[in-house]
Scaffold this active site. Structure first.
Site, PDB file in Angstrom:
ATOM      1  N   GLU A  75       6.940  73.826  34.757  1.00 50.36           N
ATOM      2  CA  GLU A  75       5.523  73.484  34.664  1.00 50.36           C
ATOM      3  C   GLU A  75       5.265  72.557  33.480  1.00 50.36           C
ATOM      4  O   GLU A  75       4.503  71.593  33.590  1.00 50.36           O
ATOM      5  CB  GLU A  75       4.663  74.745  34.553  1.00 50.36           C
ATOM      6  CG  GLU A  75       3.181  74.461  34.623  1.00 50.36           C
ATOM      7  CD  GLU A  75       2.308  75.698  34.826  1.00 50.36           C
ATOM      8  OE1 GLU A  75       1.109  75.540  35.088  1.00 50.36           O
ATOM      9  OE2 GLU A  75       2.846  76.823  34.716  1.00 50.36           O
ATOM     10  N   PHE A 119       5.890  81.197  46.335  1.00 49.96           N
ATOM     11  CA  PHE A 119       7.121  81.228  47.122  1.00 49.96           C
ATOM     12  C   PHE A 119       6.932  80.424  48.413  1.00 49.96           C
ATOM     13  O   PHE A 119       5.848  80.393  48.991  1.00 49.96           O
ATOM     14  CB  PHE A 119       7.492  82.666  47.487  1.00 49.96           C
ATOM     15  CG  PHE A 119       8.128  83.444  46.357  1.00 49.96           C
ATOM     16  CD1 PHE A 119       8.330  82.890  45.109  1.00 49.96           C
ATOM     17  CD2 PHE A 119       8.523  84.759  46.561  1.00 49.96           C
ATOM     18  CE1 PHE A 119       8.923  83.607  44.079  1.00 49.96           C
ATOM     19  CE2 PHE A 119       9.121  85.496  45.539  1.00 49.96           C
ATOM     20  CZ  PHE A 119       9.314  84.917  44.300  1.00 49.96           C
ATOM     21  N   HIS A 136       1.125  89.110  36.567  1.00 55.99           N
ATOM     22  CA  HIS A 136       1.150  88.300  37.787  1.00 55.99           C
ATOM     23  C   HIS A 136       0.756  89.160  38.977  1.00 55.99           C
ATOM     24  O   HIS A 136       1.539  89.974  39.467  1.00 55.99           O
ATOM     25  CB  HIS A 136       2.555  87.725  37.994  1.00 55.99           C
ATOM     26  CG  HIS A 136       2.605  86.590  38.971  1.00 55.99           C
ATOM     27  ND1 HIS A 136       1.522  86.200  39.742  1.00 55.99           N
ATOM     28  CD2 HIS A 136       3.632  85.747  39.324  1.00 55.99           C
ATOM     29  CE1 HIS A 136       1.856  85.189  40.504  1.00 55.99           C
ATOM     30  NE2 HIS A 136       3.137  84.894  40.270  1.00 55.99           N
ATOM     31  N   HIS A 189      -0.029  78.072  35.522  1.00 59.05           N
ATOM     32  CA  HIS A 189       0.536  79.132  36.362  1.00 59.05           C
ATOM     33  C   HIS A 189       1.276  80.121  35.464  1.00 59.05           C
ATOM     34  O   HIS A 189       1.187  81.324  35.656  1.00 59.05           O
ATOM     35  CB  HIS A 189       1.452  78.521  37.415  1.00 59.05           C
ATOM     36  CG  HIS A 189       1.971  79.487  38.420  1.00 59.05           C
ATOM     37  ND1 HIS A 189       1.144  80.232  39.230  1.00 59.05           N
ATOM     38  CD2 HIS A 189       3.252  79.837  38.754  1.00 59.05           C
ATOM     39  CE1 HIS A 189       1.885  81.005  40.023  1.00 59.05           C
ATOM     40  NE2 HIS A 189       3.161  80.781  39.754  1.00 59.05           N
ATOM     41  N   CYS A 238       1.862  83.273  46.023  1.00 60.09           N
ATOM     42  CA  CYS A 238       1.183  83.404  44.728  1.00 60.09           C
ATOM     43  C   CYS A 238       0.133  82.324  44.491  1.00 60.09           C
ATOM     44  O   CYS A 238      -0.533  82.326  43.449  1.00 60.09           O
ATOM     45  CB  CYS A 238       2.211  83.393  43.598  1.00 60.09           C
ATOM     46  SG  CYS A 238       3.407  84.740  43.739  1.00 60.09           S
ATOM     47  N   LYS A 243      -1.661  85.037  32.462  1.00 63.12           N
ATOM     48  CA  LYS A 243      -0.709  86.073  32.865  1.00 63.12           C
ATOM     49  C   LYS A 243      -0.104  86.780  31.653  1.00 63.12           C
ATOM     50  O   LYS A 243       0.490  87.848  31.800  1.00 63.12           O
ATOM     51  CB  LYS A 243       0.377  85.473  33.754  1.00 63.12           C
ATOM     52  CG  LYS A 243      -0.121  85.045  35.138  1.00 63.12           C
ATOM     53  CD  LYS A 243       1.002  84.493  35.999  1.00 63.12           C
ATOM     54  CE  LYS A 243       0.489  84.053  37.366  1.00 63.12           C
ATOM     55  NZ  LYS A 243      -0.308  82.806  37.299  1.00 63.12           N
TER      56      LYS A 243
END
Length: 422
Positions: free
Chosen positions: A324, A409, A350, A313, A169, A345
């Protein structure tokens, strides 16, 4: 080996296709209005309760002038034509023409987390239900990660390096960062950098649902009757991200070429920070994320106090958002309450490997227009009462630097600082 040229790198143009619109202009207009682009899945059938997704509206590659019926049949991985069209639009937006001088000096770096998953699914379905000789020989190039960039080169006539940074991502931020370094060092003069994802297939929807990553929309959820409410980063009732398809491409250019060709100049890539967690394949590591943010700010040769806006993010997962925020508090201290934090997002979902490029384009456009895009669907979480998430409505505000965060990931982190053009 030649010494690096140490050239400054500018963003000259961009293109995007998102659940808010099949072009950047449509996406931007809807984002400013505070809209969110989510609906019940139509691309496929699924029994999962994670059936609220982000699909690109009015996207039909067979209607593109350069796509013949044969081409549409052969290249059945949707990310191929999506990449080609976004690269074409990004070049047009920048005002850069491909010719015998610019073509060989133009690279294309398009990241994707899942590559041609949709094409592989078609091949597997044919294998199981129609027999092995019904598997298309084009399945192999369709799932090659660099193929979309290669097809874009065939369409647009550039012959610089092409490859696909694989950072889950964070792929698109890796593409932007690598492209900036290549221009800085003199490997090329222009880079089409970004990401693409066409991930709305049953197995991917179900897989994310089973790992408890995406939101399951039940009858008691506020998104049950209104799917646009499903993504809500930093909100009290956040329950998981909304899986989306999308693409974003930035045209990066060397300072001397921007000047000589009169290209658009929208922002400068000034800081890059990238780390890996060495901890867990999905659970983030605060120490290495903090280091990535610090490294990006240090690389830009500024201080944390110079950051005027943060593009988070912000996936809308309980743990991800909390981690975060913890990292931002550590980097910025008490001053974090004066730095707006936007989570795109909440509006576009996403889109995995494409998300960072879409967010970079939105961040740069907002900075250039002295505006902050909102984090929509927001219900305050007392745990984040020191964080200004620009709740629910866009805001007018001038600033010079935006920090764009992206994590993936495998424990990969890539943060970029963009500087506005005064």
């Amino acid at each position: 080996m030649k010494a690096p040229l140490n050239r400054r790198v500018f963003v000259s143009g961009y293109a995007a296709a998102t659940p808010l619109g099949n072009s950047f202009a449509k996406t931007w207009e809807a984002a400013v209005r505070g809209e969110a682009g989510f609906r019940r899945v139509t691309r496929c059938e699924t029994e999962s309760r994670s059936n609220v997704v982000g699909e690109i509206p009015d996207w039909n590659p067979s209607q593109l002038p350069y796509v013949t019926p044969k081409e549409a049949s052969i290249w059945n991985a949707d990310y191929v034509f999506l990449t080609m069209e976004m690269c074409r639009q990004a070049l047009a937006d920048a005002g850069l023409e491909m010719n015998e001088e610019t073509g060989p000096r133009t690279a294309c770096l398009i990241g994707s987390a899942l590559n041609g998953t949709d094409s592989y699914r078609i091949a597997m379905d044919n294998y199981v239900n129609r027999g092995p000789f019904k598997v298309s020989p084009y399945i192999l190039p369709n799932v090659c990660a660099n193929l979309p960039a290669g097809k874009a080169g065939m369409l647009l006539n550039f012959t610089g390096p092409i490859f696909s940074p694989q950072g889950a991502c964070a792929s698109a931020n890796h593409a932007i960062a690598l492209g900036a370094r290549m221009i800085r060092d003199g490997d090329c003069d222009y880079v089409l950098a970004g990401g693409v994802e066409t991930c709305i297939v049953p197995e991917i929807i179900q897989g994310f649902s089973n790992m408890l990553a995406t939101i399951k929309v039940g009858p008691k959820d506020r998104a049950y009757n209104d799917p646009t409410l499903a993504s809500r980063p930093f909100s009290l009732d956040r329950k998981g991200f909304v899986l989306s398809e999308g693409a974003g491409v930035l045209l990066l250019a060397a300072e001397d070429k921007v000047a000589s060709l009169g290209l658009n100049k929208r922002a400068e890539v000034t800081g890059i920070g990238w780390t890996s967690d060495a901890k867990h394949f999905t659970r983030p590591n605060t120490a290495t994320i903090v280091r990535a943010i610090h490294d990006a700010i240090d690389d830009a040769e500024i201080s944390p106090q110079d950051i005027g806006s943060i593009n988070a993010h912000g996936t809308s997962t309980p743990t991800g958002d909390a981690t975060e925020v913890e990292c931002l508090r550590e980097v910025f201290g008490k001053e974090i309450n004066g730095i707006p934090v936007t989570a795109n997002k909440s509006q576009v979902g996403h889109s995995l490997g494409a998300s960072a490029a879409i967010e970079a384009a939105l961040s740069i456009e907002a900075m250039g227009k002295s505006m902050l895009l909102p984090t929509v669907n927001h219900i305050p979480d007392p745990a984040f009462d020191d964080i200004d998430v620009v709740p629910n409505q866009a805001r007018n505000q001038s600033y010079e630097h935006v920090l764009s965060n992206s994590f993936g990931f495998g424990g990969t982190n890539c943060c970029i600082v963009f500087k506005g053009i005064s």
